[in-house]
Design a protein around this motif. Structure first.
Motif, PDB file in Angstrom:
ATOM      1  N   SER A 440       0.815  -1.202   0.000  1.00  0.00           N
ATOM      2  CA  SER A 440       0.000   0.000   0.000  1.00  0.00           C
ATOM      3  C   SER A 440       0.853   1.258   0.000  1.00  0.00           C
ATOM      4  N   ARG A 444      -2.356   6.060  -0.939  1.00  0.00           N
ATOM      5  CA  ARG A 444      -3.603   5.457  -0.464  1.00  0.00           C
ATOM      6  C   ARG A 444      -3.849   5.798   0.995  1.00  0.00           C
ATOM      7  N   TYR A 448      -7.307   5.908   3.671  1.00  0.00           N
ATOM      8  CA  TYR A 448      -7.487   5.134   4.904  1.00  0.00           C
ATOM      9  C   TYR A 448      -7.679   6.061   6.096  1.00  0.00           C
ATOM     10  N   TYR A 468      -2.848  -2.725   5.533  1.00  0.00           N
ATOM     11  CA  TYR A 468      -1.501  -2.995   5.029  1.00  0.00           C
ATOM     12  C   TYR A 468      -1.217  -4.495   5.095  1.00  0.00           C
ATOM     13  N   GLY A 471      -2.843  -6.351   2.384  1.00  0.00           N
ATOM     14  CA  GLY A 471      -2.088  -6.218   1.137  1.00  0.00           C
ATOM     15  C   GLY A 471      -0.950  -7.227   1.090  1.00  0.00           C
ATOM     16  N   LEU A 679      -7.147  -0.306  -1.635  1.00  0.00           N
ATOM     17  CA  LEU A 679      -5.834  -0.957  -1.522  1.00  0.00           C
ATOM     18  C   LEU A 679      -5.508  -1.746  -2.789  1.00  0.00           C
TER      19      LEU A 679
END
Ligand code: GDP
Ligand code: MG
Length: 729
Positions: A440, A444, A448, A468, A471, A679
């Protein structure tokens, strides 16, 4: 007499101080980093001294001269093909044995070599004493001592370079690696075979070529088959045959046996020239490593550091954020009151200020994040992280080295994708590139922070961390999937280099932090500004519409059986003034404004897309926002700023924004699903361009767009619908 032109190449292990010495010689400022792999491409500089014009080339750092990685190939090709007048082998004297491994190989090429014992200070500190005269005598090379970061020894080096270049003495190669009777015999026979057929055609040292062919070096094979035409094939066949015989004889790959001999050779030299004065002297790096790269503690400590980094990013960033927010609110109020009522005023206040303002408030968070990353890099901890991650990376079929570009992806995916150039195998590279956008990036983060800050209160930091982590988890899963389908292959052997820990300098940290944050600011004045104006335009025109007319029809569209709660609430919004229940004074105006947006181009587009996004819990505004995020992911926030906070006034604008988000029918669950979607879905324009450039094919770029968007929808669907099933929504 006109100045004589000389080309000087600097070769050596990563982090041995090549770039520092390059800078000392040329007086330029190339990026110097305590970070293996900083110099991927070779760099050139010039200087004129005593009637000589020197071109200095800083080659990428390598550990050997095999053809395993791009750096090795770049460095080796330069020496072989450009035939520099002198090659300076930069040796980290505090790590003599490993550095000599490369330096002794350089000596075997047809080129004049000088050994530079750099980091002489560190070696002394550790109680190591190197007999440079002995070294020089043993290998018959000039040896110079330097301390790169103090610019010591530069003069002597320059003088040695020139005197070596001037001397026409051929380099005796008597003291060279002896590969043992059987290999030596094969080498001699193969050399003779080559000499008889293509002596004048092979542009390199023939013994070296024979050795490389016996090792099965793919690049040398290719070169020779071309250069030695029409005998190229015959030479390759002869080499292959000899190689097979050796393999049978040793019951092992010949190159492994040969590597052992080289290490043995180096170990012998070290035995001769290195005296360790005091063994007791603490090697601080090693002691720190006993904890930080400990088999049991290492990984938890690493996870803790990352966790702390995000906590810090969120909490420390919050203070300046409030100030910037207040400033933006004040500015928009002043402009609204100060400027005459017009379209231009609306564009400035509702488009530019609302859009750019909603993103720029995240600058403090991004500064904190980049500061932490710079700290990891400059201290040398990042390399440990890669070392620790080696095992984890093997899960994906990659090794620790791929972790570096992945980690850089947390900053920005586009340069991170460029950093995959340090990987040996093409398949590893493509795999690392494909999963990189799942790391991420900082663009981005604003999305968030906005959503988590609005819906998760005190748990916002954890919510973000979990995104995160999601991801990373997906990267592992997708990596495994790709590895077992599209990109089958073996993991190349690799040893991670651990540079010594160094106390970071504040100035360096700030420079690194700023270098990366600049990109964020530049985007502010560029794509985000333009994007905000476009979004404002699309959401403000056409001016007069009959808003509620096509609304009901939209809801009842057959096929949209997943009806997100958003739609229910929006219906409420239109029928009864929900806003006025809590906030009596803005109700009517805000509602009018909202209705206007609903009828705008933006609203129409959003509603067209609604059936696609409804099942993942996004309303039409969210859908439009994520679509606009293809340009740059920060735009998701600025678009939401324009669409949700519409009609809100003045200094409380950001509070009104959050309130509007909560009122829009978004729940913590749908907010989380949206975070996950943001994401994963399509990488931004710059990243797609980087993928295209680095893989050299549109196919991979398009594949990346397709797979990520599909995956994003699926994951968001599972989160949203799954969450509703278990009663979270
Ligand atoms: P490269 O990867 O070989 O180009 O290495 P760099 O030139 O980037 O240097 C790596 C690190 O070592 C930097 O932090 C330099 O400041 C530091 N460095 C370079 N030479 C010396 C030296 O002689 N002594 C010490 N203590 N540090 C040095
Ligand atoms: Mg360098």
């Amino acid at each position: 007499m006109p100045p004589k032109s000389l080309t000087i190449a600097l070769a050596g292990n990563p982090n041995s101080g090549k770039t520092t010495i390059f800078n000392n010689l040329t007086g330029t400022r190339q990026k110097v980093g305590n970070w293996p792999g900083v110099t991927v491409e070779k760099k050139e500089g010039h200087l004129t001294t005593n009637g000589h014009h020197l071109t200095i080339v800083d080659l990428p750092g390598t550990y050997s001269l095999t053809a395993y990685s791009i750096e090795e190939i770049v460095a080796r090709d330069f020496i072989l093909d450009e035939k520099p007048d002198v090659v300076v082998a930069v040796i980290d004297a505090s790590n003599l044995e490993r550095n000599l491994y490369l330096a002794t190989q350089l000596r075997e090429l047809d080129t004049k070599v000088i050994f530079v014992l750099n980091m002489a200070d560190v070696a002394t500190q550790r109680g190591a004493k190197i007999d440079r005269h002995k070294l020089s005598e043993l290998l018959d090379v000039p040896v110079v001592l330097t301390v790169g970061n103090k610019n010591k020894g530069t003069r002597e080096l320059l003088e040695t370079i020139i005197s070596v270049a001037e001397s026409d003495r051929t380099i005796p190669r008597t003291r060279r690696v002896y590969y043992g009777k059987d290999i030596e015999k094969a080498v001699d026979e193969l050399s003779e075979f080559i000499r008889q057929r293509a002596r004048s055609k092979v542009p390199y040292n023939i013994r070296w070529v024979a050795i490389k062919l016996l090792e099965g070096d793919r690049i040398v094979k290719k070169r020779i088959s071309k250069a030695a035409d029409p005998h190229g094939q015959a030479i390759l066949i002869e080499a292959k045959w000899k190689r097979e015989r050796l393999r049978e004889f040793f019951d092992e790959e010949p190159e492994i046996v040969m590597t052992d001999h080289r290490y043995g050779f180096v170990a012998g030299i070290v035995q001769e020239v290195l005296k360790t004065v005091s063994e007791k002297r603490a090697d601080v790096s090693r002691q720190i490593d006993q904890v930080l790269t400990n088999r049991l503690l290492g990984l938890p400590i690493f996870v803790f550091f990352i966790w702390a980094m995000f906590q810090l990013t969120f909490s420390l960033g919050a203070y300046p954020m409030d100030w910037i927010e207040a400033g933006v609110g004040w500015l928009s109020q002043v402009l609204r009151q100060g400027l005459p009522e017009s379209i231009v005023r609306d564009m400035i206040v509702d488009g530019v200020i609302a859009g750019v303002g909603s993103v720029i408030i995240f600058l403090p968070n991004i500064l904190v994040l980049f500061f932490c990353i710079a700290l990891f890099e400059d201290t040398g901890y990042m390399a440990r992280a890669a070392f620790l991650m080696d095992k984890v990376m093997h899960l994906i079929g990659l090794h620790g080295k791929s972790f570096i570009p992945l980690l850089m992806g947390f900053g920005c995916n586009a340069p991170a994708i460029m950093a995959t150039r340090t990987l040996e195998s093409e398949k590893d590279r493509i795999l690392t590139i494909l999963i990189n956008p799942l790391m991420s990036c900082s663009a981005r983060l604003p999305v968030y922070i906005l959503l988590a800050g609005t819906f998760f209160g005190a748990k916002a930091g954890n919510a973000i961390l979990s995104i995160y982590a999601l991801g990373i988890l997906l990267a592992i899963l997708m990596g495994r999937l790709f590895r077992s389908t599209l990109l089958r292959g073996e993991v190349a052997p690799f040893v991670m280099e651990l540079p010594p820990y160094r106390a970071p300098m504040l100035k360096g940290l700030l420079i690194h932090m700023w270098d990366r944050s600049k990109i964020f600011l530049r985007k502010m004045g560029g794509v985000i500004l333009i994007g905000s104006v476009v979004v404002w335009f699309l959401s403000s025109f056409p001016l007069e519409v009959n808003y509620s007319r096509n609304y009901d029809r939209q809801i009842e569209t057959p096929g949209s059986q997943y009806r997100a709660p958003i739609f229910k609430d929006q219906g409420d919004l239109l029928k009864q003034p929900v806003m006025s229940r809590d906030n009596a004074d803005v109700s009517l105006k805000a509602q009018r404004a909202l209705e206007k947006v609903e009828g705008s181009y933006m609203g129409q587009l959003g509603k067209l897309l609604a059936p696609i996004f409804a099942p993942i819990g996004m309303d039409w505004r969210g859908s439009v926002a994520v679509i606009s995020g293809f340009v740059a992911k920060e735009i998701v926030v600025s678009t939401m700023g324009v669409l949700y906070a519409v009609g809100a006034e003045g200094a409380e604008k950001s509070e009104a924004f959050k309130l509007a988000l909560r009122r829009s029918g978004m729940t913590p669950l749908s907010a989380y699903a949206m975070m996950a979607f943001v994401l994963i879905y399509v990488p931004c324009l710059a990243t797609v361009a980087a993928i295209k450039r680095e893989t050299n094919s549109w196919r991979w770029a398009l594949f990346s767009i397709g797979y990520s968007t599909t995956l994003a929808w699926l994951v968001a669907f599972v989160i949203y619908q799954g969450g509703r099933v278990v009663g979270l929504g």
